[in-house]
Enzyme design. Structure first.
Site, mmCIF file in Angstrom:
data_model
loop_
_atom_site.group_PDB
_atom_site.id
_atom_site.type_symbol
_atom_site.label_atom_id
_atom_site.label_comp_id
_atom_site.label_asym_id
_atom_site.label_seq_id
_atom_site.Cartn_x
_atom_site.Cartn_y
_atom_site.Cartn_z
ATOM 1 N N SER A 287 0.852 -1.190 0.000
ATOM 2 C CA SER A 287 0.000 0.000 0.000
ATOM 3 C C SER A 287 0.880 1.230 0.000
ATOM 4 C CB SER A 287 -0.897 0.027 1.250
ATOM 5 O OG SER A 287 -1.771 -1.068 1.284
ATOM 6 N N SER A 325 -3.605 -3.662 -3.059
ATOM 7 C CA SER A 325 -2.937 -2.431 -2.639
ATOM 8 C C SER A 325 -3.945 -1.417 -2.125
ATOM 9 C CB SER A 325 -2.161 -1.836 -3.816
ATOM 10 O OG SER A 325 -1.418 -0.706 -3.413
ATOM 11 N N ASP A 327 -4.257 2.424 -1.740
ATOM 12 C CA ASP A 327 -3.607 3.641 -2.242
ATOM 13 C C ASP A 327 -4.507 4.835 -1.950
ATOM 14 O OD1 ASP A 327 -1.396 2.181 -3.913
ATOM 15 O OD2 ASP A 327 -3.296 1.248 -4.463
#
Length: 409
Positions: A287, A325, A327
């Site tokens: 991340s 991930s 983000d």
């Protein structure tokens, strides 16, 4: 290298040396609070920021510190927790974690800052975004930490705020802290939730302007990026006077990407560097948290547009924003004040025209790209739980790869 930057680098190296000598706590180094360097941090070569390596990202010039704190009034603080070694004992250690805080300006509760967020991929959490999106402003510090420590860090922010504004929840509004997380369990006993309210309060109390400690500090202590040791990175850009003279600063917590994806200034460094050792993680999703500050007079809608441009800088470093991930990008402006409890029903804000936003977009992309690379080049090799070792990127090898001719296609 300027005097303040040289001092920050010297203090960072001193903290690592003291850790290698077995000292359990070092307070006040690099603007950190409650830092406890230990033998988990390994210094194999002097670390440097990308510009010190002769790598120039983009066309705009950085501010004095090439940091988010180049936006006047913005402060950053860290608490770094490093202790224990060897086999993982859930709830006990080893500990490789921390907290990083960004304070938009003094008394942001009463003098709110326009703000907006953009979620690129939501496999993660940044608390408080519903209110930021609804209200269009930020009214307390931003905190970064690991995934399982989010509630305790939120408690720390609330404790700090209530001490300063005792009417919160009684005669005043309540608050929903902004806390963003990345997973540091590859190196850290994440079940232990070792960051305490006191650590958060110390980080906030000692937050300062000027040079910002980067790499394996604060929330970045246990982070891994592109198969290398990652963590905190920062950079800034100052527009020329003819384009407004505004400053854009970015701070990241980089815990994303796979080794083969890494690109540095257009060069596929990751593919040419070699495989990550066990623990760097070919299968890692990771991340990244990106915080953007500017002194340009833009509102929440425009800040949302600016936040999206950080994705350009992220992509330039090679990220493809994988399924797992998280983000999250948060942007705020210090140029205008939104009053907490206005005496009159209207107030005035200076507003930059949309047709003049392009330089800010470019500056944001450049600063985000450089901040991510600074996180990699300043981080130090870390040995964490189960003796897992995450190597820092070799700066000598990086320079050699950047200078080598690219193979013909």
């Amino acid at each position: 290298m300027t005097g303040p930057l040289r001092r920050t680098r010297a203090l960072a190296l001193a903290a690592i040396v003291l850790g290698l000598l077995g000292f359990d706590s070092v307070s006040g180094l690099m603007g950190e609070s409650g830092a406890r360097p230990a033998a988990g941090a390994v210094l194999e070569e002097s670390r440097a920021r990308v510009r010190e390596l002769g790598i120039t990202i983009g066309r705009y010039q950085p501010g004095s510190f090439n940091a988010i704190t180049d936006v006047a009034g913005v402060k950053v603080g860290h608490a770094t927790l490093i202790r224990g070694s060897g086999r993982l004992m859930p709830g006990v250690g080893p500990v490789r974690t921390g907290v990083t805080v960004v304070i938009p300006r003094d008394d942001v509760w009463r003098n709110k800052a326009p703000a907006a967020a953009f979620v690129l991929n939501g496999t993660g959490e940044m608390t408080g975004l519903a209110w930021v999106s609804e209200a269009g402003f930020l009214e307390y510090p931003i905190a970064l930490t690991n995934t399982l420590n989010v509630p305790r860090v939120a408690n720390g922010v609330m404790t700090w705020m209530i001490r300063r504004y005792p009417g919160i929840g009684i005669s005043d509004d309540t608050l929903t802290p902004v806390v963003a997380e990345c997973d540091d369990s590859r190196l850290n006993d994440i079940q232990g939730r070792h960051v305490t309210e006191e650590d958060v309060v110390r980080a906030l109390d000692t937050a300062s302007g000027g040079p910002v400690a980067e790499g394996s500090v604060g929330a970045g202590t246990g982070m891994v990026s592109y198969g290398f040791k990652g963590g905190i990175g920062t950079a800034s850009r100052r527009l020329p006077d003819g384009e407004g003279g505004y400053t854009v600063g970015v701070l990241v917590n980089a815990n994303h990407g796979r080794r083969e994806e890494l690109i540095v200034n257009g060069v596929p460094v990751g593919r040419r560097y070699g495989q990550a050792a066990e623990g760097g993680g070919r299968g890692a999703e990771g991340s990244i948290i990106i915080v953007i500050a500017t002194d340009a007079p833009i509102d929440a809608r425009q800040l949302g547009r600016v936040a999206k441009r950080a994705v350009v800088g992220l992509a330039r470093t090679g990220s493809t924003v994988r399924h797992g991930s998280g983000d999250f990008i948060l942007a705020f402006s210090t140029a205008n004040v939104i009053p907490h409890d206005p005496e009159r029903p209207t107030f005035t804000m200076t507003h930059l025209a949309d047709t003049h936003l392009n330089p800010l977009f470019t500056a944001t992309a450049e600063a985000a790209e450089e901040a991510i690379l600074n996180a990699l080049t300043t981080a130090v090799t870390m040995v964490g739980r189960d003796d897992r070792r995450i190597e820092a990127i070799s700066l000598s090898k990086l320079k050699a790869l950047l200078e080598a001719p690219l193979p013909a296609r």
